[in-house]
Design an enzyme around this catalytic site. Structure first.
Site, mmCIF file in Angstrom:
data_model
loop_
_atom_site.group_PDB
_atom_site.id
_atom_site.type_symbol
_atom_site.label_atom_id
_atom_site.label_comp_id
_atom_site.label_asym_id
_atom_site.label_seq_id
_atom_site.Cartn_x
_atom_site.Cartn_y
_atom_site.Cartn_z
ATOM 1 N N GLN A 220 -8.273 -25.097 -35.839
ATOM 2 C CA GLN A 220 -9.440 -24.377 -35.379
ATOM 3 C C GLN A 220 -9.465 -23.009 -36.054
ATOM 4 O O GLN A 220 -8.766 -22.832 -37.051
ATOM 5 C CB GLN A 220 -9.407 -24.281 -33.859
ATOM 6 C CG GLN A 220 -9.422 -25.684 -33.211
ATOM 7 C CD GLN A 220 -9.711 -25.693 -31.710
ATOM 8 O OE1 GLN A 220 -10.010 -24.672 -31.107
ATOM 9 N NE2 GLN A 220 -9.608 -26.866 -31.076
ATOM 10 N N GLU B 130 -12.904 -23.971 -29.805
ATOM 11 C CA GLU B 130 -12.980 -24.774 -28.579
ATOM 12 C C GLU B 130 -12.583 -23.899 -27.396
ATOM 13 O O GLU B 130 -11.790 -22.961 -27.542
ATOM 14 C CB GLU B 130 -12.006 -25.967 -28.713
ATOM 15 C CG GLU B 130 -11.977 -26.858 -27.485
ATOM 16 C CD GLU B 130 -11.235 -28.181 -27.702
ATOM 17 O OE1 GLU B 130 -10.696 -28.387 -28.804
ATOM 18 O OE2 GLU B 130 -11.212 -28.988 -26.750
ATOM 19 N N ASN C 297 -17.276 -36.212 -28.523
ATOM 20 C CA ASN C 297 -16.062 -35.933 -29.286
ATOM 21 C C ASN C 297 -15.040 -37.037 -29.083
ATOM 22 O O ASN C 297 -14.749 -37.401 -27.936
ATOM 23 C CB ASN C 297 -15.458 -34.603 -28.808
ATOM 24 C CG ASN C 297 -14.134 -34.279 -29.482
ATOM 25 O OD1 ASN C 297 -14.100 -33.971 -30.670
ATOM 26 N ND2 ASN C 297 -13.044 -34.373 -28.730
ATOM 27 N N GLU C 298 -14.507 -37.565 -30.178
ATOM 28 C CA GLU C 298 -13.395 -38.533 -30.149
ATOM 29 C C GLU C 298 -13.544 -39.553 -29.023
ATOM 30 O O GLU C 298 -12.611 -39.760 -28.233
ATOM 31 C CB GLU C 298 -12.047 -37.798 -30.045
ATOM 32 C CG GLU C 298 -11.763 -36.959 -31.276
ATOM 33 C CD GLU C 298 -10.349 -36.368 -31.326
ATOM 34 O OE1 GLU C 298 -9.624 -36.415 -30.316
ATOM 35 O OE2 GLU C 298 -9.979 -35.863 -32.401
ATOM 36 N N ASN D 21 -11.931 -31.957 -27.054
ATOM 37 C CA ASN D 21 -11.736 -32.686 -25.804
ATOM 38 C C ASN D 21 -12.414 -31.966 -24.632
ATOM 39 O O ASN D 21 -12.848 -32.589 -23.668
ATOM 40 C CB ASN D 21 -10.242 -32.853 -25.511
ATOM 41 C CG ASN D 21 -9.554 -33.707 -26.554
ATOM 42 O OD1 ASN D 21 -10.198 -34.470 -27.275
ATOM 43 N ND2 ASN D 21 -8.235 -33.585 -26.654
ATOM 44 N N TYR E 193 -5.112 -34.782 -38.417
ATOM 45 C CA TYR E 193 -4.128 -33.694 -38.399
ATOM 46 C C TYR E 193 -2.850 -34.217 -39.039
ATOM 47 O O TYR E 193 -2.439 -35.347 -38.772
ATOM 48 C CB TYR E 193 -3.823 -33.245 -36.968
ATOM 49 C CG TYR E 193 -5.005 -32.593 -36.284
ATOM 50 C CD1 TYR E 193 -5.294 -31.250 -36.489
ATOM 51 C CD2 TYR E 193 -5.830 -33.317 -35.423
ATOM 52 C CE1 TYR E 193 -6.386 -30.641 -35.863
ATOM 53 C CE2 TYR E 193 -6.922 -32.716 -34.797
ATOM 54 C CZ TYR E 193 -7.189 -31.379 -35.022
ATOM 55 O OH TYR E 193 -8.260 -30.777 -34.410
ATOM 56 N N GLU F 126 -12.746 -32.086 -37.844
ATOM 57 C CA GLU F 126 -11.440 -31.567 -37.389
ATOM 58 C C GLU F 126 -10.407 -31.961 -38.431
ATOM 59 O O GLU F 126 -10.156 -33.158 -38.626
ATOM 60 C CB GLU F 126 -11.044 -32.133 -36.021
ATOM 61 C CG GLU F 126 -11.824 -31.529 -34.878
ATOM 62 C CD GLU F 126 -11.267 -31.917 -33.506
ATOM 63 O OE1 GLU F 126 -10.030 -32.048 -33.353
ATOM 64 O OE2 GLU F 126 -12.099 -32.100 -32.593
HETATM 65 O O1 AHR Z 1 -8.376 -29.458 -31.963
HETATM 66 C C1 AHR Z 1 -7.591 -29.852 -30.885
HETATM 67 C C2 AHR Z 1 -8.010 -31.200 -30.317
HETATM 68 O O2 AHR Z 1 -7.745 -32.207 -31.256
HETATM 69 C C3 AHR Z 1 -9.470 -31.374 -30.014
HETATM 70 O O3 AHR Z 1 -9.819 -30.905 -28.762
HETATM 71 C C4 AHR Z 1 -9.649 -32.858 -30.069
HETATM 72 O O4 AHR Z 1 -10.934 -33.225 -30.474
HETATM 73 C C5 AHR Z 1 -8.567 -33.323 -31.028
HETATM 74 O O5 AHR Z 1 -7.828 -34.354 -30.507
#
Ligand code: AHR
Length: 503
Positions: free
Chosen positions: A350, A28, A173-174, A73, A245, A293
């Site tokens: 990432q 990103e 995205n999201e 994001n 995450y 992700e």
């Molecule tokens: O990977 C970091 C961030 O985590 C990304 O930009 C977003 O998509 C997620 O919230």
């Protein structure tokens, strides 16, 4: 006391063939992922395009099949046109997602060039935050149309005669997250994604599209979001995204290692929702999952609050991973493999510097974080057919989780059926586990290697000064006796047992 567990595998009992994109990653425009990560002109190891070849070497070692780009994001306020054409004429912009300055020195075509050199394929995300259908049809005309139209001719003028033929595209995205620029309700997003998907496939019907699922399993709109979005887009898209995450903020290892069971539940729920919409629509089509992700992310949260806004490529999300994080990443990979019939794409988020397996110093060296290793092993040895594991293992309970398997494991048979790899994490903190595997209808077994990642200190990490503090060894204890193997899995360890077999 040594604990005992059993694993039964049979060549005929298959989950699915792995899609190579299961071992994808993500770059990103965030922090130092691009600038001083993959791209640093002037660095002693930069090539003629400014790409760091020390970083590319590691990415090739990881055999990363696909890299999602440019966000995250970031993409939700990004004008892709800012990053093409003459570099001197590209605008500097306020980047709103991470509150940095984006120079646009690196953009779409640089990414395509870099991906070729890194031996990987691009997976592009488009902006459905501040933009929509029009910008989407333009970018795909620019990247994928052969020529003879405004945007495809512009690509040629920029020096790219042939189309980039980008196959996989993420529709934003999201978009369920209130933090997202241009955040939408499920109905608003579902309609926009549907119309955008239609025009993108009109320009290039060969592409595959990923529609946004929930940002994580605890989103209040989770499940309803997926059902509404898929109701709108079902016939136009191919995958729904998942993001998750994990972290150990409470510093409770037993709970931390158990969290993976919730990820497993999350995947099962998303599959159920996809199939519910399929049934309601009486469709023959199956929607697959792009888990685009996933990782551990929490170490850097506090320090990131102190980063000054509006600087260029500040150090953001630079989690320093510990040995226990590597075990969680190993568990994540086993869980993804167990769902190989539905999870076709997955991106470790990432790749470089930003919550990443690879770290760089600006002007300096590159090193591997602890999580590099399970990712490397799975990408190298976890391709082929995932076999259905039948596991008998002791379990443990915590204040939050009940019946957590001490041992988590899965087996992958290579395409030519001459190699079987068993991945296993022993979550037992106190004692080794003896794993007794019955490998039914597999003959001529020979041990190639038993790799182990273990460490005396659970919080041990790697650094530029001590890059090899946490690294695997190949002295794992495994005995083979006809079609049975006995493996000793040290307390808290990631194991890769590689076996040769007769066809
Ligand atoms: O990977 C970091 C961030 O985590 C990304 O930009 C977003 O998509 C997620 O919230």
């Amino acid at each position: 006391m040594v604990k005992k567990a059993k694993l039964y595998l049979n060549k005929k009992f298959k989950i699915a063939k792995t899609d190579k994109r299961l071992y994808g990653s993500f770059v990103e425009h965030l922090g130092r992922a691009v600038y001083s990560g993959i791209y640093e002109p002037g660095h002693p190891r930069a090539d003629e395009d400014g790409f760091r070849d020390d970083v590319i070497e590691l990415i090739k070692e990881l055999k990363v099949p696909v890299v999602r780009y440019p966000g995250g994001n970031f993409v939700s306020a990004y004008n892709w046109e800012d990053g093409v054409g003459l570099v001197e004429e590209r605008p500097e912009r306020l980047e709103l997602a991470w509150r940095s300055i984006e120079t646009n020195e690196f953009g779409l075509n640089e990414f395509i060039n870099w991906a070729k050199k890194a031996g990987t394929e691009p997976m592009m995300a488009i902006n459905l935050g501040t933009r929509g259908i029009d910008a989407a049809r333009n970018i795909i005309e620019y990247t994928n149309h052969p020529g003879g139209s405004y945007w495809s001719n512009l690509r040629k003028e920029h020096g790219y005669e042939k189309p980039h033929q980008i196959k996989t595209w993420c529709l934003g995205n999201e978009m369920d997250g209130p933090w997202q620029i241009g955040h939408k309700t499920a109905e608003e997003y579902g309609r926009l994604a549907e119309e955008t998907a239609k025009v993108m496939k009109l320009v290039d019907p060969s592409i595959e599209l990923v529609v946004c699922g929930s940002s994580h399993s605890s989103m209040p709109s989770f499940a309803e979001w997926e059902a509404t979005v898929l109701s709108n887009t079902y016939e136009h898209v191919d995958y729904i995204s998942m993001h998750e995450y994990l972290g150990n903020r409470e510093n409770n290892l037993a709970n931390y290692l158990a969290k993976m069971d919730r990820v497993d539940d999350f995947i099962k729920s998303v599959i159920a929702i996809c199939d519910y919409v399929k049934a309601r629509k009486k469709s023959d089509k199956t929607i697959y999952i792009s888990f685009d992700e996933w990782n551990v992310w929490y170490h850097s949260n506090e320090q990131d609050k102190r980063v000054k806004p509006w600087s260029k490529a500040p150090a953001l999300l630079e989690d320093i991973y510990t040995f226990e994080d590597a075990l969680v990443v190993g568990l994540f990979l086993i869980t993804l493999l167990k769902h190989a019939d539905r999870v076709k794409i997955a991106c470790l988020a990432q790749l470089v510097n930003v919550i990443a397996p690879i770290m760089t110093r600006e002007g300096g060296s590159v090193w591997k974080q602890t999580i590099y290793y399970p990712y490397y092993h799975a990408s190298r040895y976890g391709r082929g057919t995932v076999l259905q594991p039948v596991i008998e293992t002791p379990v443990y309970n915590t204040d939050k989780y009940k019946g957590v398997k001490m041992l988590e494991t899965v087996g992958v048979l290579s395409d030519d059926e001459t190699e079987l790899t068993i991945f296993a994490v022993n979550r037992n903190q106190d004692s080794p586990t003896e794993l007794d595997c019955s490998l039914n209808n597999m003959s001529g077994l020979e041990l190639l290697e038993h790799i182990v990642l273990e460490h005396d200190e659970i919080k041990a990490s790697n650094s530029e000064e001590k890059p090899d503090n946490v690294k695997p060894h190949s002295n794992g204890k495994t005995r083979v006796n006809e079609n049975r193997i006995l493996a000793e899995l040290p307390a808290l360890s990631w194991n890769v047992i590689r076996l040769k077999l007769k066809k």
